[in-house]
Motif scaffolding. Sequence first.
Motif, short mmCIF file in Angstrom:
data_model
loop_
_atom_site.label_atom_id
_atom_site.label_comp_id
_atom_site.label_asym_id
_atom_site.label_seq_id
_atom_site.Cartn_x
_atom_site.Cartn_y
_atom_site.Cartn_z
N LEU A 20 34.07 3.23 -5.05
CA LEU A 20 33.15 4.40 -5.48
C LEU A 20 32.73 5.14 -6.22
O LEU A 20 32.34 6.35 -7.35
N ARG A 21 34.24 6.49 -5.51
CA ARG A 21 34.65 8.15 -5.89
C ARG A 21 35.05 7.50 -7.82
O ARG A 21 34.39 7.89 -8.53
N GLU A 22 35.45 6.29 -7.88
CA GLU A 22 36.28 6.27 -9.37
C GLU A 22 34.53 5.91 -10.37
O GLU A 22 34.73 6.28 -11.71
N LEU A 23 33.55 5.38 -9.44
CA LEU A 23 32.40 5.99 -10.06
C LEU A 23 31.42 6.86 -10.34
O LEU A 23 30.44 6.62 -10.45
N GLY A 24 32.68 7.91 -9.72
CA GLY A 24 31.45 8.77 -10.39
C GLY A 24 30.85 9.73 -8.66
O GLY A 24 29.78 10.71 -9.29
N HIS A 25 30.87 8.74 -7.55
CA HIS A 25 29.85 9.35 -6.57
C HIS A 25 30.55 10.32 -5.16
O HIS A 25 31.67 9.82 -5.06
N GLU A 26 29.75 10.97 -4.72
CA GLU A 26 30.19 12.01 -3.84
C GLU A 26 30.04 10.83 -2.68
O GLU A 26 29.19 10.15 -2.31
N VAL A 27 31.72 11.00 -2.03
CA VAL A 27 31.60 9.66 -1.24
C VAL A 27 32.26 10.37 0.04
O VAL A 27 32.95 11.33 -0.36
N VAL A 28 32.15 10.29 1.04
CA VAL A 28 32.40 10.69 2.48
C VAL A 28 33.35 9.56 3.46
O VAL A 28 32.48 8.55 3.88
N PRO A 29 34.65 9.66 3.62
CA PRO A 29 34.59 9.16 4.52
C PRO A 29 34.90 9.27 5.77
O PRO A 29 34.90 10.53 5.89
N ALA A 30 34.92 8.20 7.15
CA ALA A 30 33.92 9.06 8.53
C ALA A 30 34.74 8.02 9.49
O ALA A 30 34.82 6.83 8.96
N SER A 31 35.36 8.76 10.07
CA SER A 31 36.32 7.65 11.29
C SER A 31 36.56 9.05 12.20
O SER A 31 36.56 9.83 12.11
N PRO A 32 36.28 8.39 13.79
CA PRO A 32 37.66 8.82 14.63
C PRO A 32 38.37 9.99 14.19
O PRO A 32 38.41 11.50 14.47
N SER A 33 39.23 9.49 13.90
CA SER A 33 40.24 10.62 12.78
C SER A 33 39.89 11.72 12.35
O SER A 33 40.67 12.72 11.45
N LEU A 34 38.47 11.37 11.65
CA LEU A 34 38.00 12.74 10.03
C LEU A 34 37.39 12.66 11.12
O LEU A 34 36.18 13.57 10.73
N GLY A 35 37.25 12.74 12.60
CA GLY A 35 35.74 13.68 13.28
C GLY A 35 33.90 13.08 13.83
O GLY A 35 33.50 13.30 14.17
N VAL A 36 34.19 11.63 13.18
CA VAL A 36 33.43 10.92 12.79
C VAL A 36 33.14 9.94 13.83
O VAL A 36 34.28 9.39 13.56
N ASN A 37 32.70 9.78 15.39
CA ASN A 37 33.14 9.04 16.02
C ASN A 37 31.61 8.01 16.68
O ASN A 37 30.44 8.58 17.48
#
Length: 256
Positions: A20-37
Amino acid sequence: MKIVVIGGSGLIGSKVVQNLRELGHEVVPASPSLGVNTITGEGLADALHGAQIVVDVTNSPSFEDEAVMAFFVTSNKNLLAAEAAAGVSHHVALSVVGTERLLQSGYFKAKMAQEELIKASPIPYTIVRATQFFEFIGSIAYVATEGDTVRLPSALTQPIVSDDVAAVVAEFTLGAPVNGIVDVAGPDQIGLDELVRQFLAANQDARQVITDDNATYFGSVEVNDQSLVPNDSSSRITTITTTRFHDWLNRTVNQV
């Protein structure tokens, strides 16, 4: 367009984020290791603020029946509520081809519960169901191993490489919500026993695969030739990808 990928640091999620980033979109990865649970709700509202699309490719850390059900139900209730509050307009989720045919397993009961929660939500959605990943064939062999033998049924599979799953998820993420199910599978059908037999042989693994149609899938599920492959329902979108198992296997073995 802001897209949040829940489970964005995992096998599929990291590839969806990249696509999705390669297609130019703003993409936010989210997971517990990234502070999103999604279980506790930590960081969820902040991550979803301003998002138009949420992609959920999470998986339970435990496959024990009660734990996996608790994970998918709690995670999806929290996530869908947060999406409604944030005004998300498209929820995309990754599930498994044949889920309704595999309900002897607590894992697939939990995946069905996840799908039902998504369907009951007011948020437009697309559920992408994938067949077994090439990368997990070793796990199938491990569960079915007894000493030096691997006992498996000859039930048909139509496995797929994770790169192709991620590409299809990204494609449907950017399309209009289907408000239904998309099946995605690899190009070739092959018996489960033969699939594992080829995998072990290519990796010079001496275990012998014994064909036993009374054997189960992942230790608990009885399967037949219709269980693990897309059905012919006219109400489903079915996408067939191009990466063949033997090509992937040769490439993977040669990289080792």
